[in-house]
Design a protein around this motif. Structure first.
Motif: not given
Length: 316
Positions: A28-48
């Motif tokens: 329910a709360g905030e979720v922050l994400a980090f990866d060295l690869s910009k392409e990796a952020f595709a895994a959490v697209e469409g989420t908060k």
């Protein structure tokens, strides 16, 4: 877990990506994400999940930080570098990676000097299980820390085991992985033996699955990869097997336990890389049994191998 709890997730790879996605979907709360690869952020697209620019930002903002990294050196560098520098007392770091037991205990001891809690919580099962939130997670932590993080682990897992104090999660994971690696090699030998003796691999697996030789490896690695001889890239390769096995041998040396069968199995996976099977799903070691590659390596190492082990001809 309170909706005000901010979760940070570092590492959005093959397993980390789907795990973070489940966290972002269910928390329910905030979720922050980090990866060295910009392409990796595709895994959490469409989420908060909020992509952030640095580990330091996650350490400064998050109450709980999950790590899903390649191994011990990366975990140590991240936890005892930017997290230790930018974190604050009362936060917790939960390592979902597979690392040496000694590394988990070292990280715990050094984070504790800054008032930061730590748990080693390596995961088991497949990428598909990670996508479904159906992993098995083995945890090493104090009882208080385990109680704090268990509801969050449930976002990613259906089975959560508290193994004991810090380091015990890694002990359980390494034992689990070593049993899988050994079972795959044994199954590979017996599948080829059955096929050469006139029994199809499919029939062999079906018959053994109904008896005492049944196993998770047989029903999954055997049926899904070894039977069709399909060993895709971007799955768990023999290089990763050897990395995890190195941690097993470190632990065996530290505890004084001889692991002779594991020594033979390690040679199989070393031979798999040498034979060009690197980068592909590790049950591909069955190819070494089929073509006699491992038998040749065994001869070079001074290990007796029956002449028939080199034959590529089926038994008539």
């Amino acid at each position: 877990m309170s909706a005000s709890t901010t979760i940070g997730f570092i590492g959005l790879g093959v397993m980390g990506g789907p795990m973070c996605r489940n966290v972002a979907t269910k928390h329910a709360g905030e979720v922050l994400a980090f990866d060295l690869s910009k392409e990796a952020f595709a895994a959490v697209e469409g989420t908060k999940a909020e992509p952030v620019a640095s580990i330091e930002e996650i350490a400064a903002r998050a109450d709980i930080v999950f790590l899903s990294l390649p191994g011990g050196p990366q975990v140590e560098a991240v936890a005892l570098g930017p997290i230790l520098r930018s974190g604050r007392p009362g936060m917790a770091v939960v390592d979902l990676s597979t690392t040496p037991v000694a590394v988990a205990r070292k990280v715990d001891a050094e984070l504790a000097t800054a008032g930061i809690d730590f748990a080693d919580a390596p995961v088991a099962r497949t990428r598909e299980a990670a996508q479904k939130g159906a992993l098995s997670i083995m945890v090493g932590a104090s009882k208080a820390v385990f109680a704090r993080i268990e509801p969050l682990l449930a976002y990613m897992a259906t089975d959560i085991t508290h193994g004991g104090d810090v380091g015990c999660g890694q002990v359980l994971k390494l034992v689990n992985n070593m049993l899988v690696f050994e079972n795959v090699v044994t199954l590979a030998e017996m599948m080829v033996l059955a096929e050469r003796a006139g029994v199809s691999g499919e029939t062999m697996l079906e018959a053994v699955s109904k008896g005492s030789g049944d196993s998770f490896v047989l029903r999954n690695h055997g049926r899904k990869a070894m039977l069709p001889r399909e060993f895709p890239e971007k799955s768990f390769p023999p290089e990763y097997v050897l990395k995890d096995m190195s941690y097993v041998f470190e632990l065996a040396q530290e505890t004084g336990v001889p692991i002779r069968a594991a020594e033979t199995v390690r040679k199989y996976y070393e031979a798999a890389v040498k034979a060009g099977l690197g980068g592909r799903y590790f049950p591909g070691v069955i190819r070494l049994v089929e073509d006699g590659t491992f038998a040749d390596d065994a001869d070079e190492a001074g290990v007796a191998a029956p002449a028939s082990a080199k034959s590529s001809e089926p038994v008539k």
